[in-house]
Write an enzyme that holds these catalytic residues in place. Structure first.
Site, PDB file in Angstrom:
ATOM      1  N   LYS A 140       0.994  -1.495   0.481  1.00 38.50           N
ATOM      2  CA  LYS A 140       0.178  -0.024   0.181  1.00 38.50           C
ATOM      3  C   LYS A 140       1.183   0.984  -0.484  1.00 38.50           C
ATOM      4  O   LYS A 140       1.537   1.678   0.803  1.00 38.50           O
ATOM      5  CB  LYS A 140      -0.987   0.263   1.167  1.00 38.50           C
ATOM      6  CG  LYS A 140      -2.319   1.074   0.626  1.00 38.50           C
ATOM      7  CD  LYS A 140      -2.598   1.343   2.244  1.00 38.50           C
ATOM      8  CE  LYS A 140      -2.573   2.819   2.639  1.00 38.50           C
ATOM      9  NZ  LYS A 140      -2.236   4.313   1.699  1.00 38.50           N
TER      10      LYS A 140
ATOM     11  N   GLU B  92       9.524   1.009  10.963  1.00 39.84           N
ATOM     12  CA  GLU B  92      10.830   2.517  10.325  1.00 39.84           C
ATOM     13  C   GLU B  92       9.807   3.724  10.433  1.00 39.84           C
ATOM     14  O   GLU B  92       9.127   4.350   9.738  1.00 39.84           O
ATOM     15  CB  GLU B  92      11.517   1.842   9.250  1.00 39.84           C
ATOM     16  CG  GLU B  92      11.740   0.635   9.016  1.00 39.84           C
ATOM     17  CD  GLU B  92      13.229   0.586   9.867  1.00 39.84           C
ATOM     18  OE1 GLU B  92      13.241   1.874   9.986  1.00 39.84           O
ATOM     19  OE2 GLU B  92      14.088  -0.466   8.618  1.00 39.84           O
TER      20      GLU B  92
ATOM     21  N   CYS C  11      13.377  11.112   6.567  1.00 47.09           N
ATOM     22  CA  CYS C  11      13.424  10.132   8.308  1.00 47.09           C
ATOM     23  C   CYS C  11      14.646  10.790   8.894  1.00 47.09           C
ATOM     24  O   CYS C  11      14.185  10.725   9.844  1.00 47.09           O
ATOM     25  CB  CYS C  11      12.347   8.709   7.983  1.00 47.09           C
ATOM     26  SG  CYS C  11      13.944   8.052   7.162  1.00 47.09           S
TER      27      CYS C  11
ATOM     28  N   GLU D  64       8.722  15.993  14.639  1.00 49.55           N
ATOM     29  CA  GLU D  64       9.298  15.891  13.243  1.00 49.55           C
ATOM     30  C   GLU D  64       9.074  17.558  12.411  1.00 49.55           C
ATOM     31  O   GLU D  64       7.399  17.236  12.089  1.00 49.55           O
ATOM     32  CB  GLU D  64       9.334  14.639  13.516  1.00 49.55           C
ATOM     33  CG  GLU D  64       9.977  14.257  11.397  1.00 49.55           C
ATOM     34  CD  GLU D  64       9.595  12.802  11.610  1.00 49.55           C
ATOM     35  OE1 GLU D  64       8.672  12.241  11.450  1.00 49.55           O
ATOM     36  OE2 GLU D  64      11.048  12.364  10.728  1.00 49.55           O
TER      37      GLU D  64
END
Ligand code: NAP
Ligand code: MG
Length: 495
Positions: free
Chosen positions: A189, A265, A300, A399
């Site tokens: 997905k 992750e 990331c 973040e």
């Protein structure tokens, strides 16, 4: 050569596939619904994408299960599986222009980066795991006379790979490589923002000889298609890359359903430390700038927190600000562009919201902070640097996933390490120092899955990648990635 290609002309001629890929064929969503795919560099709609729901996920998982049970792939001789994977990798490279273009149009990434980076990295990943297939051995346990005990790896079965939009194809291939190489079937997905390359390569896998049902792609929304995969009773494992918040949901889904294995992750707020004894501040400044402005900060492991020793703070920040000032956002289809778009209007708003939060909390805006190229209709943000950031501020803890650097001043190595470790995340960290003791001490004391010393953002397929703390668990890349897609079986043979 990528710069000899007229990308705009190619883009006009491009045929974009937006249907799901299930059991070896493109199909519309069962309910017939679609959603818009937007080019974030222009704000224009470029395709209708099948909006997969639970029923489509059921069909894809059933196809994947049938393929696994038939065994054409799962029980294929390693050498044959390897040939198909190698052909798959070669086809990705053969379609490099088309895939780079799809990636750039879909997420606003500079075409040069997509062409030289993402697509090559995706092909390399598939090739690397193809080569590994017949080089990973099981074990024979010491069990004495009259007994032989084999310890072998077995494929789990049906893997759901749920991936983000920042490196759509290469993140997908980090999952597909080890999952497929070890004989599993996969339902992939892609993120709602970035389905195009995933849909395209599904056909390439079939063209390479992969049996139908082994690789299925279900575009759709997280709350529908993603959740249905997470809760599915016939999915054996989820390999997820994305935010920490959604990673937590996948652990809950597993608990609410069949205790499927989960590999996560997740996000990061990676510290990039510069000590006063670093003799090459120019190299460090270059690395700090590319560590946060590369891919418009949508990375990331972006080095989003600069932690700089006060003895070099002034002169170092000057150098970083100079890099930021020289970097301007451009048309992603211009091969000279190095700073592309933010992926969506929503993400643009979120990044600008953090800039506002930084201002309100009293950080000092040194450069950038504003939307640019608004006339293009796209979503671009100027490279931004905040000084005078305190470790507790939101822009030092959360973040941002945009080209925004938060610079924190510290006094000496111990304070640098303490500040570096002071977040919920632990994906990656960097340190610049000429002192070998400081380098060794910091690399052990930094709580992160990857530590870079006198370099940043280096990697290869040979080294594992993944996080500590709330940056997740399980590793992508390297042979260790097989752990997420296989289980150990002990077989006792009395004789
Ligand atoms: P995200 O919102 O967590 O989405 C990731 C994937 O999960 C997408 O496919 C998404 O679908 C799906 N999803 C969203 N909500 C869901 C739900 N309720 N149930 C099931 N699935 C759901 O992350 P993103 O915004 O796409 O990507 C940015 C994040 O990814 C950042 O936090 C970044 O640090 C992280 N990231 C980590 C790594 C790494 O290797 N550690 C690499 C790249 C990115 P939708 O698109 O429909 O929401
Ligand atoms: Mg999302």
């Amino acid at each position: 050569m990528s710069d000899l290609i007229d990308w705009h002309r190619r883009a006009e001629a491009l045929r974009i596939e937006g249907r799901a890929y299930i059991d070896g064929a493109y199909v519309a969503a069962i309910a017939g619904e679609t959603f818009d795919c937007i080019n974030p560099a222009t704000g224009a709609k470029i395709a209708d994408i099948a909006s997969c729901k639970a029923a489509d996920v059921d069909a894809a998982v059933a196809a994947a299960r049938r393929a696994f049970e038939r065994g054409e792939w799962s029980r294929m001789a390693p050498l044959d599986r390897k040939k198909i994977m190698a052909r798959f990798s070669a086809l990705i490279l053969e379609h490099r222009e088309e895939l780079a273009l799809l990636e750039s149009l879909n997420v606003g990434k500079p075409i040069t980066n997509a062409f030289n980076g993402d697509i090559v990295s995706a092909a390399t990943t598939i090739q690397w795991y193809a080569e590994a297939i017949d080089k990973v051995y099981g074990e024979v346990a010491p069990s004495g006379h009259g007994m032989t005990t084999m310890v072998i790896r077995e494929a789990l079965g049906v893997i759901a790979a749920v991936v983000p939009w920042n490196y759509p194809l290469s993140m997908a291939c980090w999952k597909l490589g080890p999952a497929l190489a070890s004989g599993n079937s996969v339902v992939l997905k892609p993120a709602e923002q970035s389905p195009l390359t995933a849909l395209r390569i599904a056909q390439l896998a079939t063209d390479a000889g992969m049996p139908k049902g082994v690789l299925n792609v279900v575009p759709g929304f997280g709350e529908t298609a993603g959740k249905a995969l997470g809760l599915h009773m016939d999915v054996d494992a989820v390999a997820f890359t994305g935010s920490t918040a959604v990673g937590k949901l996948f652990m809950q889904y597993a608990g609410q359903s069949n205790i499927k294995r989960v590999g996560l992750e997740l996000g990061g707020k990676s510290p990039h430390i510069v000590m006063a004894d670093c003799s090459d501040l120019d190299a460090a400044a270059q690395a700090v700038a590319s560590g946060i402005f590369g891919n418009a900060g949508q990375v990331c492991n972006a080095g989003s927190r600069l932690i700089v020793d006060k003895a070099v703070r002034e002169k170092f920040l000057e150098k970083v600000v100079e890099h930021a000032s020289k970097l301007s956002a451009g048309d992603p289809l211009d091969p000279a562009t190095r700073l592309g778009a933010i992926v969506s209007a929503q993400q643009l708003e979120s990044v600008l919201g953090y800039v506002e939060a930084g201002r309100q909390e009293g950080a000092k805006l040194l450069v950038g902070g504003q939307r640019v190229r608004q006339e293009s209709g796209g979503y671009f943000v100027a490279p931004t640097v905040f000084g005078d950031v305190l470790p507790g501020m939101r822009i030092a803890q959360e973040e941002i996933f945009g080209p925004v650097l938060s610079a924190i001043t510290v006094n000496g190595l111990e304070e640098a390490i303490a500040v570096a470790n002071n977040t919920q995340y632990g994906l990656a960290a960097g340190i610049w120092t000429d002192n070998v003791k400081s380098a060794m001490h910091a690399s052990r004391a930094l709580r992160a899955g990857v530590v870079w010393v006198n370099c940043f953002d280096r990697g290869s397929m040979a080294a594992p990648f993944g996080g500590f703390k709330q940056s997740g668990f399980g590793r992508d890349k390297s042979l260790h990635a097989f752990d997420k897609y296989t289980d150990w079986k002990s077989i006792w043979i009395a004789h």
